[in-house]
Design an enzyme around this catalytic site. Structure first.
Site, PDB file in Angstrom:
ATOM      1  N   PRO A 552       0.780  -1.393   0.001  1.00 57.11           N
ATOM      2  CA  PRO A 552       0.020   0.088  -0.062  1.00 57.11           C
ATOM      3  C   PRO A 552       0.914   1.258   0.107  1.00 57.11           C
ATOM      4  O   PRO A 552       1.796   1.195   0.656  1.00 57.11           O
ATOM      5  CB  PRO A 552      -0.800  -0.166   1.201  1.00 57.11           C
ATOM      6  CG  PRO A 552      -1.160  -1.604   1.559  1.00 57.11           C
ATOM      7  CD  PRO A 552       0.426  -2.288   1.236  1.00 57.11           C
ATOM      8  N   CYS A 553       0.389   2.276  -0.704  1.00 57.78           N
ATOM      9  CA  CYS A 553       1.216   3.398  -0.775  1.00 57.78           C
ATOM     10  C   CYS A 553       0.598   4.742   0.073  1.00 57.78           C
ATOM     11  O   CYS A 553       0.980   5.763  -0.284  1.00 57.78           O
ATOM     12  CB  CYS A 553       0.970   4.028  -2.199  1.00 57.78           C
ATOM     13  SG  CYS A 553      -0.317   4.566  -2.929  1.00 57.78           S
ATOM     14  N   ASN A 554      -0.566   4.262   0.806  1.00 55.67           N
ATOM     15  CA  ASN A 554      -1.250   5.220   1.471  1.00 55.67           C
ATOM     16  C   ASN A 554      -0.516   6.478   2.275  1.00 55.67           C
ATOM     17  O   ASN A 554      -0.515   7.740   2.122  1.00 55.67           O
ATOM     18  CB  ASN A 554      -2.103   4.910   2.771  1.00 55.67           C
ATOM     19  CG  ASN A 554      -3.257   3.868   2.132  1.00 55.67           C
ATOM     20  OD1 ASN A 554      -2.859   2.824   1.700  1.00 55.67           O
ATOM     21  ND2 ASN A 554      -4.432   4.158   2.548  1.00 55.67           N
TER      22      ASN A 554
END
EC number: 2.1.1.37
Length: 593
Positions: A552-554
């Site tokens: 994830p790149c959140n």
């Protein structure tokens, strides 16, 4: 990134489909400048408490002189749509806002639009550290520039800063824009860049309640290894280290149409396959992130690639892998490379003043029907080309929302199947999840660009003529699996780990529709994959040939101004799970070699 749909920004929609996107347009939008992208009239404006000062401020940010805005409000009340219409009429008959402010507008060119596309293609380019709440400081900077103007001692750079400040843009943001766009950038380029960054920062990543719970890196014995990994990364990556620099052009170790003059890459012994591995994430991450990722993944140099070299849409991503880089080949048939090739029917309606030939980076949301209706209404007021100020506002919206021309003065957002085509997926790929259009956009916005990934994975076809065993972590909608299938690489066994049930259903549906003869086994959480689990899987299916995934790149993407904490963030720290599982696979294979 091909990660869990649950890790993306959650957008608060009124209903599932085609309703107004809340709080996602900058003050310079063509629609009325209110806190939400909704139509307003005098009564609605009053009920929402849209104050006179707020209206003045928003229209000044659009480039209209404050004095003119105040006069129009005095004469016509606080109906925002009416005010905008009168102001645009005034600019058509008199001078544009830029001219009234003494700013010389510069005509667009193909070079300008190409560079602008580069800058806008991934909204992650503005870090939270670069943009902070410094209103008081910026106000003082503005005053200083005004003082210097009186003495006639402004440099060319300061003149541009003052022009932008007079238009309502913070000096600090303007200064960063000049650094990013270069000293030769025109005021028009700078305003476009600032607006794109402002829009990106407005797309906060709001996570569901269940996703805000503390995550722990599990190896099956309940021990928390997250702190250990953080300490390792800090020891190896001092805060004052210079980040890995992104190449320009962003073609990595080569693309089908361009190859660097010399490609030399040597991998450390511990990094060589099997298993081969392939990791992906956003290219424009916070300072030091890619250094840390590289250190954990055996000091392998990242390969940064913009998918505009493989498709008609931009997508800047970084990849770390131990695959060979010679003898790559692209997928055939080749995908459309320009907007006109992708959407030939739009040629008839495409105005000459919209010089785009590539779509922007695919996002998880699209523009609303109300927005496109406002654009149509604004353009129909003119028999020929609209004035420059109106063109500018319309183009801002077209770039932000990837709008295409579908009729005279009519624009529309991309349909899900059109997004699938741009990203290299088969038509209706995401319909397999039985989900709403909104969720289809969300899943697609977090996916791989298949043509790009397939080019990197193409070397596996000759290496594994009998097929591959694949472990995919954060599988998303199966971009890796689709790429291998389209390359003609047989999928003997695929172990897919993906949190989102919607995405798991999409991959399962695709698996069945393409009549795969291998086995698809899915799990829902990487943190539950421990050594014992992997031992059992590999004992039954055999060793893995490829470990692929994009965590994830959140907490990495610039669109997250709430928790852009890098690899220490709640979601993006799951990168360490990729590293942990890869190490376990290598260890198990080493013991059984």
């Amino acid at each position: 990134m091909d990660a869990s749909g649950d890790e993306s920004a959650d957008i608060d929609w009124t209903t599932d489909d085609e309703l107004e996107i809340q709080a996602h347009t900058s003050a310079s939008s063509l629609p009325a400048p209110t806190a939400h992208v909704v139509a307003v009239n005098a009564e609605a404006s009053s009920s929402r408490g849209v104050s006179r000062s707020k209206l003045v401020k928003d229209f000044v940010k659009m480039g209209f002189p404050e004095k003119l805005v105040s006069e129009v409000i005095d004469e016509n009340g606080e109906d925002a749509n009416l005010i905008l219409s009168i102001l645009l009429t005034y600019t058509d008959e008199k001078d544009s806002p830029e001219q009234q402010l003494g700013i010389k507008s510069e005509p667009s060119s193909s070079d300008y639009n190409e560079n602008l596309l580069d800058d806008l293609s991934d909204m992650e380019s503005w870090s939270e550290n670069e943009i902070s709440d410094t209103t008081d400081t910026m106000s003082e900077q503005h005053k200083k520039l005004l003082s210097l103007e009186k003495t006639g001692s402004l440099s060319e750079r300061e003149k541009k800063l003052l022009a932008l400040a007079n238009m309502g843009y913070p000096v600090e943001e303007s200064s960063i824009a000049m650094e990013r766009c270069g000293p030769e950038a025109s005021v028009a380029e700078l305003t476009d860049f600032i607006l794109a960054a402002q829009f990106a920062r407005e797309e906060d990543c709001y996570l569901p309640e269940e996703d805000i719970k503390p995550k722990h890196l599990s190896t099956g014995n309940g021990k928390n290894k997250k702190r250990k990994f953080f300490e390792m990364s800090k020891k190896k990556n001092p805060e004052d280290d210079e980040p890995i620099r992104l190449p320009n052009p962003m073609i990595g170790f080569g693309v089908p149409t361009q190859q660097p003059e010399r490609i030399h890459r040597s991998l450390p012994e511990e990094a060589r396959g099997p298993p081969y591995f392939y990791y992906e994430n956003v290219a424009l991450a916070p300072k030091g992130v890619w250094d840390t990722i590289s250190r954990f993944l055996y000091d392998i140099e990242p390969e940064f690639v913009d998918s505009k070299y493989f498709s008609a849409c931009a997508r800047k991503r970084g990849y770390i892998h131990n695959l060979p880089i010679q003898n790559r080949f692209p997928l055939v048939p080749l995908p459309p490379m320009t907007i006109s090739q992708a959407f030939p029917l739009s040629k008839r309606w495409w105005p000459s003043w919209d010089a785009r030939d590539k779509m922007n980076c695919i996002q998880t949301v699209v523009g609303s029907a109300k927005l496109t209706e406002r654009i149509r209404t604004a353009l129909e007021r003119y028999n020929g080309d609209p004035p420059e100020s109106v063109q500018k506002f319309v183009l801002e919206q077209c770039r932000k929302w990837n709008l295409v021309w579908v009729g005279r003065n009519k624009v529309a957002p991309l349909e899900p199947d059109e997004v699938e085509m741009l990203l290299g997926f088969p038509k209706n790929h995401t319909r397999g999840g039985g989900i709403s259009r909104t969720d289809r956009y969300k899943s697609l916005g977090n996916s791989f660009q298949v043509d790009t990934v397939a080019y990197h994975l193409s070397v596996l076809k000759d290496m594994f003529p009998n097929g591959v065993n694949v472990l995919t972590l954060f599988s998303g909608i199966g971009g890796g699996e689709v790429a291998l299938h389209r390359l003609g690489v047989k999928l003997k066994n695929v172990v897919s780990v993906e949190k989102s049930k919607v995405n798991r259903d999409i991959v399962r549906s695709w698996w069945e529709q393409t009549n795969q003869t291998g086995n698809l086994i899915d799990f829902d959480d990487v943190q539950n994959i421990d050594e014992e689990c992997l031992e059992q899987i590999m004992k039954s299916l055999g060793a893995f040939d490829l470990v692929i995934g994009g965590s994830p790149c959140n907490n990495l993407a610039g669109s997250n101004r709430v928790s852009r904490d890098g690899l220490e963030g709640k979601e993006s720290s799951l990168f360490y799970e990729y590293f942990r599982i890869l190490e376990l696979v290598k260890s198990i294979m080493g013991r059984h070699a």
